[in-house]
Enzyme design. Structure first.
Site, PDB file in Angstrom:
ATOM      1  N   TYR A 120       0.853  -1.192   0.000  1.00 31.57           N
ATOM      2  CA  TYR A 120       0.000   0.000   0.000  1.00 31.57           C
ATOM      3  C   TYR A 120       0.882   1.232   0.000  1.00 31.57           C
ATOM      4  O   TYR A 120       1.865   1.302   0.736  1.00 31.57           O
ATOM      5  CB  TYR A 120      -0.910  -0.006   1.231  1.00 31.57           C
ATOM      6  N   ASP A 179       9.314   3.017  -0.368  1.00 27.97           N
ATOM      7  CA  ASP A 179       8.277   3.631   0.446  1.00 27.97           C
ATOM      8  C   ASP A 179       8.531   3.200   1.888  1.00 27.97           C
ATOM      9  O   ASP A 179       8.130   2.116   2.302  1.00 27.97           O
ATOM     10  CB  ASP A 179       6.898   3.194  -0.041  1.00 27.97           C
ATOM     11  N   LYS A 200       4.446   8.844   8.889  1.00 28.70           N
ATOM     12  CA  LYS A 200       4.210   8.232  10.195  1.00 28.70           C
ATOM     13  C   LYS A 200       5.183   8.742  11.280  1.00 28.70           C
ATOM     14  O   LYS A 200       5.001   9.841  11.757  1.00 28.70           O
ATOM     15  CB  LYS A 200       4.189   6.714  10.060  1.00 28.70           C
TER      16      LYS A 200
HETATM   17  C1  PLP Z   1       0.548   4.562   5.812  1.00 31.51           C
HETATM   18  C2  PLP Z   1       1.280   4.368   4.562  1.00 31.51           C
HETATM   19  C3  PLP Z   1       1.139   5.242   3.474  1.00 31.51           C
HETATM   20  C4  PLP Z   1       0.127   6.360   3.467  1.00 31.51           C
HETATM   21  O1  PLP Z   1       0.403   7.324   4.420  1.00 31.51           O
HETATM   22  P1  PLP Z   1      -0.789   8.304   4.894  1.00 31.51           P
HETATM   23  O2  PLP Z   1      -0.115   9.213   5.866  1.00 31.51           O
HETATM   24  O3  PLP Z   1      -1.840   7.435   5.477  1.00 31.51           O
HETATM   25  O4  PLP Z   1      -1.258   9.020   3.684  1.00 31.51           O
HETATM   26  C5  PLP Z   1       1.935   5.046   2.377  1.00 31.51           C
HETATM   27  N1  PLP Z   1       2.826   4.043   2.333  1.00 31.51           N
HETATM   28  C6  PLP Z   1       2.991   3.184   3.340  1.00 31.51           C
HETATM   29  C7  PLP Z   1       4.013   2.110   3.238  1.00 31.51           C
HETATM   30  C8  PLP Z   1       2.215   3.308   4.491  1.00 31.51           C
HETATM   31  O5  PLP Z   1       2.360   2.419   5.480  1.00 31.51           O
END
Ligand code: PLP
Length: 435
Positions: A154, A249, A277
């Site tokens: 994701y 990511d 995060k």
């Molecule tokens: C949580 C997450 C996102 C999205 O971040 P948001 O702050 O919710 O927009 C993107 N990539 C990864 C790997 C994530 O865990």
């Protein structure tokens, strides 16, 4: 600050029930982010009121050992006194200026110090925004359009990343969400996690067209699925050979699986890194960064436009800075690893005793207990889990004072506030939940 009640069992949740019915009148599905609604476990969400350390309290006055950790950011535990103090101090001076501030440079320096591949960084407001911008950057830098991503990973909710696999590895992506144009989704190709060959095939089928290979270096959004030895190295090699940008990511893994994220833990250097995060210490921050010549594409230095009214917001920068500073204290990551390992091992033991098929994964302070006996290497493997068993486990844990993510496709996050006592409570809850 810890709850005084020795009993983990929780009482009724009637206020949460009522609050949810109210919320549904004005918010789609009663929530502002879908997974919060508990739909996949067949029930209604718990409304929270406050959190401190490893614990979270609902509006009925029940408390829980928290392994959601606001979906990753709360690595210190909730409401760390030093972080709260900094936010208060900064707020006194105004919450946003829309002009440069010293603290942005300070946080940038610290991020560059900690994350091996980052030489320059741009702050944004969420992980979604970070990845969306990183894709634009890879496209600007390479002059190509196609992106390879991995099934089960994701990357936020931007259009071209809301795509799962089509039928074969070589087919174009189909949108996962209503409202995503098929033409947009067609630029996204899906490979299989831990399967280099699937990536190689896509590279060969699309010569000179791949702008970026985008991956969660440790998958966290299909539950925690570690990369197999050689997988990330292989991606690095393929990206270099094909002239694509390797994009990590690390929104979840950054500052989580090592001070410098998965790239440090596994010694593989991406071209572009996305953060989120933890970097905001519980406030909304995202970031993307990389080598100076790549970041030179970003406006106003270069032609790739990307902006934000609240980007680099002083409150959010302060919370992030204080959090990262606290993470630099010696022994922090060893402690996280140790306590998470203990939980993993003891949970594994308990399940074994009970003869329940399971497979546990752990990387640093991320872990998942999969209710399947198959080794879990990719999304298909995750999908073999026993749904009934997971649901009963989830509700059993909740009723016994442990707050887990309401889905098998999520990692559990352990914080520095989780001690032997919380692990013990968790095991006692599991003993009840798995009866
Ligand atoms: C949580 C997450 C996102 C999205 O971040 P948001 O702050 O919710 O927009 C993107 N990539 C990864 C790997 C994530 O865990």
């Amino acid at each position: 600050m810890n709850p005084s009640s020795p009993s983990a069992a929780v009482g009724k949740r009637s206020r949460s029930e009522a609050a949810f019915q109210e919320a549904r009148q004005v918010l789609p599905g009663g929530v502002n982010s879908p997974v919060r609604a508990f739909r996949s476990v067949g029930g209604n969400p718990v409304f929270m009121e406050r959190a401190s350390g490893a614990y979270i309290w609902d509006i009925d006055g029940n408390h829980y050992v928290d392994y959601v950790g606001t979906w990753g950011p709360a690595i210190l535990g909730h409401a760390h006194p030093q972080v709260i103090k900094r936010i208060r101090e900064v707020a006194e001076h105004g919450t946003s200026f829309g002009a440069p501030t010293l603290i942005e440079t300070e946080l940038a320096r610290l991020v560059i110090d900690m994350v091996p591949s980052i030489e320059k960084v741009r702050f944004v407001n969420s992980g979604t925004e970070a990845v969306m911008s990183a894709i634009r950057l890879a496209r600007a830098y390479t002059g190509r359009t196609k992106i390879i991503k991995f099934e089960g990973c994701y990357h936020g909710h931007s259009d071209y990343l809301l795509v799962k696999a089509g039928s074969g590895a070589a087919t174009h992506g189909v949108p996962d969400s209503a409202g995503v144009p098929a033409t947009t989704a067609a630029e996204t190709l899906n490979a299989r996690f831990n399967d280099l060959e699937s990536v190689q095939m896509l590279c060969e089928a699309n010569p000179g067209q791949i702008a970026g290979i985008l991956i969660e270096p440790v998958a966290g959004n299909m539950g925690c699925v570690p990369p197999e030895p050689g997988f990330l190295e292989g991606l690095r090699k393929l990206a270099t050979e094909t002239g694509a940008c390797l994009i990590f990511d690390e929104v979840m893994t950054g500052f989580r699986v090592a001070p410098g994220g998965a790239q440090q833990r596994y010694g593989v250097t991406p071209d572009i890194t996305c953060l989120g995060k933890i970097i905001g210490g519980g406030l909304p921050v995202g970031a993307y960064g990389g080598k100076k010549d790549i970041m030179a594409q970003v406006a106003p230095e270069g032609p790739m436009y990307q902006a934000g009214t609240l980007s680099g917001n002083p409150l959010a920068m302060a919370a992030g800075l204080e959090t990262l500073k606290l993470l630099q204290q010696p022994g922090v990551y060893e402690q996280l690893e140790k306590i998470t390992h203990l939980l993993c091992r003891e949970m594994g033991e308990l399940l074994k005793q009970k003869g329940i098929p399971h497979y546990t994964t752990q990387v640093g302070s991320m872990m998942t207990l999969f209710f399947t006996e198959n080794p879990v290497k990719n999304y298909q493997d995750v999908c073999t889990f026993d749904r009934d068993r997971f649901n009963r486990y989830f509700w059993g844990m909740l009723d016994n004072g442990v707050y887990l993510a309401p889905s098998q496709f999520e990692a559990a996050f352990v914080s520095l506030s989780h001690t032997d006592a919380e692990i013990q409570k968790t095991l006692e809850a599991a003993e009840q939940a798995l009866r």
